[in-house]
Design a protein around this motif. Structure first.
Motif, PDB file in Angstrom:
ATOM      1  N   LYS A  82     -53.614  -7.177  37.695  1.00 12.20           N
ATOM      2  CA  LYS A  82     -53.211  -6.348  36.556  1.00 12.20           C
ATOM      3  C   LYS A  82     -51.898  -5.632  36.838  1.00 12.20           C
ATOM      4  N   ALA A  83     -51.782  -5.118  38.055  1.00 15.89           N
ATOM      5  CA  ALA A  83     -50.557  -4.401  38.417  1.00 15.89           C
ATOM      6  C   ALA A  83     -49.350  -5.330  38.346  1.00 15.89           C
ATOM      7  N   GLU A  84     -49.532  -6.561  38.814  1.00 11.14           N
ATOM      8  CA  GLU A  84     -48.431  -7.525  38.786  1.00 11.14           C
ATOM      9  C   GLU A  84     -48.079  -7.914  37.354  1.00 11.14           C
ATOM     10  N   PHE A  85     -49.107  -8.051  36.516  1.00 11.71           N
ATOM     11  CA  PHE A  85     -48.858  -8.445  35.126  1.00 11.71           C
ATOM     12  C   PHE A  85     -48.154  -7.336  34.350  1.00 11.71           C
ATOM     13  N   TRP A  86     -48.653  -6.107  34.508  1.00 14.33           N
ATOM     14  CA  TRP A  86     -48.109  -5.004  33.719  1.00 14.33           C
ATOM     15  C   TRP A  86     -46.838  -4.416  34.311  1.00 14.33           C
ATOM     16  N   ASN A  87     -46.473  -4.835  35.516  1.00 13.89           N
ATOM     17  CA  ASN A  87     -45.250  -4.322  36.136  1.00 13.89           C
ATOM     18  C   ASN A  87     -44.032  -4.691  35.288  1.00 13.89           C
ATOM     19  N   ASP A  88     -43.210  -3.715  35.018  1.00 13.22           N
ATOM     20  CA  ASP A  88     -41.993  -3.893  34.209  1.00 13.22           C
ATOM     21  C   ASP A  88     -42.283  -4.240  32.752  1.00 13.22           C
ATOM     22  N   PHE A  89     -43.562  -4.174  32.364  1.00 10.75           N
ATOM     23  CA  PHE A  89     -43.893  -4.440  30.957  1.00 10.75           C
ATOM     24  C   PHE A  89     -43.514  -3.227  30.122  1.00 10.75           C
ATOM     25  N   LYS A  90     -42.798  -3.465  29.049  1.00 11.47           N
ATOM     26  CA  LYS A  90     -42.349  -2.376  28.190  1.00 11.47           C
ATOM     27  C   LYS A  90     -42.904  -2.549  26.787  1.00 11.47           C
ATOM     28  N   GLU A  91     -43.294  -1.439  26.194  1.00 10.71           N
ATOM     29  CA  GLU A  91     -43.814  -1.453  24.827  1.00 10.71           C
ATOM     30  C   GLU A  91     -42.756  -1.998  23.877  1.00 10.71           C
ATOM     31  N   GLY A  92     -43.152  -2.966  23.072  1.00  4.97           N
ATOM     32  CA  GLY A  92     -42.213  -3.545  22.114  1.00  4.97           C
ATOM     33  C   GLY A  92     -41.398  -4.699  22.671  1.00  4.97           C
ATOM     34  N   GLN A  93     -41.542  -4.978  23.972  1.00  2.00           N
ATOM     35  CA  GLN A  93     -40.809  -6.090  24.575  1.00  2.00           C
ATOM     36  C   GLN A  93     -41.356  -7.414  24.050  1.00  2.00           C
ATOM     37  N   ARG A  94     -40.492  -8.336  23.735  1.00  2.00           N
ATOM     38  CA  ARG A  94     -40.899  -9.608  23.157  1.00  2.00           C
ATOM     39  C   ARG A  94     -40.524 -10.758  24.079  1.00  2.00           C
ATOM     40  N   SER A  95     -41.452 -11.709  24.209  1.00  2.00           N
ATOM     41  CA  SER A  95     -41.236 -12.823  25.132  1.00  2.00           C
ATOM     42  C   SER A  95     -40.056 -13.687  24.714  1.00  2.00           C
ATOM     43  N   TRP A  96     -39.795 -13.770  23.395  1.00  2.00           N
ATOM     44  CA  TRP A  96     -38.717 -14.645  22.942  1.00  2.00           C
ATOM     45  C   TRP A  96     -37.317 -14.080  23.226  1.00  2.00           C
ATOM     46  N   HIS A  97     -37.265 -12.883  23.783  1.00  2.97           N
ATOM     47  CA  HIS A  97     -35.976 -12.326  24.186  1.00  2.97           C
ATOM     48  C   HIS A  97     -35.643 -12.666  25.642  1.00  2.97           C
ATOM     49  N   THR A  98     -36.592 -13.263  26.345  1.00  9.64           N
ATOM     50  CA  THR A  98     -36.390 -13.526  27.769  1.00  9.64           C
ATOM     51  C   THR A  98     -35.617 -14.823  27.999  1.00  9.64           C
ATOM     52  N   LYS A  99     -35.004 -14.899  29.160  1.00  8.85           N
ATOM     53  CA  LYS A  99     -34.241 -16.088  29.541  1.00  8.85           C
ATOM     54  C   LYS A  99     -35.161 -17.296  29.666  1.00  8.85           C
ATOM     55  N   ASP A 100     -36.349 -17.079  30.240  1.00  3.54           N
ATOM     56  CA  ASP A 100     -37.319 -18.165  30.430  1.00  3.54           C
ATOM     57  C   ASP A 100     -37.686 -18.808  29.098  1.00  3.54           C
ATOM     58  N   TRP A 101     -37.939 -17.979  28.102  1.00  2.00           N
ATOM     59  CA  TRP A 101     -38.304 -18.480  26.772  1.00  2.00           C
ATOM     60  C   TRP A 101     -37.171 -19.313  26.172  1.00  2.00           C
ATOM     61  N   LYS A 102     -35.983 -18.780  26.225  1.00  4.50           N
ATOM     62  CA  LYS A 102     -34.838 -19.453  25.605  1.00  4.50           C
ATOM     63  C   LYS A 102     -34.549 -20.795  26.265  1.00  4.50           C
ATOM     64  N   GLU A 103     -34.743 -20.861  27.581  1.00  6.09           N
ATOM     65  CA  GLU A 103     -34.484 -22.115  28.288  1.00  6.09           C
ATOM     66  C   GLU A 103     -35.509 -23.185  27.925  1.00  6.09           C
ATOM     67  N   ARG A 104     -36.763 -22.798  27.807  1.00  6.11           N
ATOM     68  CA  ARG A 104     -37.809 -23.779  27.502  1.00  6.11           C
ATOM     69  C   ARG A 104     -37.893 -24.096  26.014  1.00  6.11           C
ATOM     70  N   ARG A 105     -37.457 -23.169  25.186  1.00  6.80           N
ATOM     71  CA  ARG A 105     -37.498 -23.354  23.729  1.00  6.80           C
ATOM     72  C   ARG A 105     -36.734 -24.602  23.301  1.00  6.80           C
ATOM     73  N   SER A 106     -35.610 -24.860  23.922  1.00 10.45           N
ATOM     74  CA  SER A 106     -34.763 -25.986  23.531  1.00 10.45           C
ATOM     75  C   SER A 106     -35.456 -27.335  23.715  1.00 10.45           C
ATOM     76  N   LYS A 107     -36.478 -27.368  24.584  1.00  8.86           N
ATOM     77  CA  LYS A 107     -37.190 -28.626  24.832  1.00  8.86           C
ATOM     78  C   LYS A 107     -38.229 -28.925  23.750  1.00  8.86           C
ATOM     79  N   PHE A 108     -38.602 -27.907  22.989  1.00  8.54           N
ATOM     80  CA  PHE A 108     -39.694 -28.074  22.025  1.00  8.54           C
ATOM     81  C   PHE A 108     -39.244 -28.033  20.563  1.00  8.54           C
ATOM     82  N   ILE A 109     -38.155 -27.350  20.291  1.00 13.28           N
ATOM     83  CA  ILE A 109     -37.749 -27.187  18.898  1.00 13.28           C
ATOM     84  C   ILE A 109     -37.217 -28.508  18.332  1.00 13.28           C
TER      85      ILE A 109
END
Length: 294
Positions: free
Chosen positions: A25-52
């Protein structure tokens, strides 16, 4: 926020007992911010191009395409409630009997008792209280008039409950929880919460772990783009905000996702009835607006 692969690694470690629930839980919630969205992350944007895809899979538009999820992870607390409910049911089936003294102590500790006034003559509930006339009360059942109502004690109600759970006297929700919610319960409800708390205390760590694993699994599914389609902005917003999608029959009008077709594609009689209902709703809302009714 953890990346897709980091979430999978964390899930596997927790499932295999290589990491404790607290550390996971500590590892998961670490650096987690209220209102943060996964689609703003670099990881999401890099993998998104393979599926869209190169066009909207709903209307075939090629303008401003996005990944549309058809399912979303729930809140972590919802998983806990769901799993706790299952364990509580299992506990109730295997432990149907509750010690009377244990039940009494639980009631007194966790609930405020608001007694129901009774007629001293016929023991009818909630006699009418009069402001001007005397005597103060008048029983609606036997017409008896009196100044002092009688009440049953907590112990009396519990004794009746243990003799007959369906008894008339124990149906009232006269036990108010002492927590911030101040929920009203009858003794049957109170018994459920006692058994639920007992199940939760008995299997607290197991419940927490199962809930967190399910939460991780659904987050991994969300980040994997497994249950997604490519949609244009219009189709995506219609689905997310209004729960509407393009009619598969005409591919022109939008419909509620719960309906097979749009109104225009309905048979004439059903289409006419639907339009009349919509028009009535508009007139009703307009009338409310004029009257200042929200």
């Amino acid at each position: 926020m953890l990346t897709y692969n980091e979430l999978i690694e964390l899930r596997d470690k927790l499932a295999n007992g290589e990491i404790s629930l607290e550390l996971a839980k500590a590892e998961f919630w670490n650096d987690f911010k209220e209102g943060q969205r996964s689609w703003h992350t670099k990881d999401w944007k890099e993998r998104r191009s393979k599926f869209i895809k190169d066009k909207c899979q709903i209307c075939s538009s090629k303008e401003i395409l996005t990944i549309q999820h058809l399912s979303h992870p729930r809140k972590h607390t919802e998983y806990i409630r769901e799993i706790t409910r299952g364990y509580a049911k299992e506990y109730m089936n295997s432990n149907p009997e509750i010690d009377k003294s244990e039940f009494s102590n639980y009631v007194l500790k966790n609930y405020d008792y608001v007694p129901v006034p009774l007629c001293p003559n016929c023991k009818g509930k909630n006699p009418s209280e009069r402001v001007r006339k005397t005597p103060k009360y008048r029983c609606a059942d036997c017409k008896h008039e009196f100044d002092e109502a009688v009440y049953k004690s907590v112990n009396e109600l519990i004794s009746i409950f243990y003799e007959n759970e369906e008894a008339y006297e124990v149906r009232d929700k006269c036990f108010v929880s002492k927590d911030k919610w101040r929920n009203k319960n009858n003794l049957s409800n109170v018994r459920y919460w006692l058994q639920r708390d007992s199940a939760k205390n008995k299997d607290a760590e197991t419940i927490e772990k199962e809930a967190f694993l399910q939460y991780l699994n659904d987050n991994i599914k969300y980040l994997s783009f497994e249950d997604t389609i490519t949609a244009c902005r219009k189709c995506a917003s219609s689905y997310d905000l209004h729960k509407m999608e393009l009619c598969p029959k005409c591919n022109t009008h939008y419909k509620g996702i719960q309906y097979p077709t749009c109104i225009e594609c309905l048979p004439e009689d059903k289409r006419k009835a639907a339009l009349e209902i919509i028009e009535f709703g508009k007139e009703w809302r307009e009338m409310h607006k004029k009257l200042g009714i929200d």
